[in-house]
Design an enzyme around this catalytic site. Structure first.
Site: not given
Length: 215
Positions: A126, A168-169, A172
């Site tokens: 990351c 993953h995004e 966030h």
């Protein structure tokens, strides 16, 4: 680390960020903005400002370099992320990880849900946790729903590495880092990964470091 004031309207925050040329500063783990759910995008940025912000995210992602970047990673708590992956990897890595090229895309108000029960585990890093990687088991296939930067609806199934990037995004934007889902015994410096765990799959790392992989 300087970030826009949380007291100002989001448009003012973004204007402040864009006042200088070049890549934006990426916020590191420990900054509260990375741990708060982001605000849904509901037109807080005018179309021209949104386009400038998206371009700045693209430039910053490329400069890092990375294959995805979420707005909170530059200090802006808006539910917007960008992804792009040219996938310049050897054939054995492509086959093991399902890593195929992804064009530049903007995800606005994204959410995902697993498709099926299959899970895949690989080392993941990351831009907000520089210098380290860890193995994360994630759904191998997900359905993404969102809008693009023009407000057009997106409803698409992603598999392999593109599915990992999408998860993953989007995480966030929910205030989650990949470490929240990681096998912490696998946590390794980038140097250690390059020296010891460069195999396409993390099986050797699991045996040596003592963690379980999904069936």
């Amino acid at each position: 680390m300087a970030t826009p004031s949380d007291r100002g309207p989001l448009a003012e925050q973004v204007e402040q960020l864009l006042a200088t040329d070049g890549p934006l500063t990426i916020v590191a783990a420990g900054d509260p903005v990375l741990r708060r759910p982001s605000e849904r995008f509901e037109g807080q940025l005018a179309p021209a400002l949104l386009a400038r912000f998206v371009e700045a995210l693209r430039i910053t992602m490329h400069a890092a370099p990375g294959v995805g970047l979420a707005a909170p990673q530059v200090g802006v708590p808006l539910r917007i992320a960008v992804i792009e992956d040219p996938a310049p990897v050897p054939e054995e890595v492509r086959l093991a990880r399902g890593r195929v090229p992804q064009p530049f895309r903007v995800l606005v108000n994204p959410s995902y849900e697993p498709v099926g029960t299959a899970r895949a585990a690989f080392f993941e890093g990351c831009l907000s946790v520089p210098g380290y990687q860890a193995v994360v088991a994630r759904p191998a296939e997900v359905r993404l729903t969102c809008q693009d930067e023009h407000g057009q609806a997106v409803d698409e199934v992603f598999t392999g590495w593109p599915a990992r990037i999408v998860q993953h995004e989007t995480d966030h934007l929910d205030g989650m880092l990949y470490l929240d889902r990681a096998e912490l015994r696998s946590l390794s410096s980038n140097q250690a990964v390059a020296e010891h765990w460069a195999q396409p799959s993390p099986g050797e790392a699991a045996r040596a470091l003592g963690f379980e992989l999904p069936d």
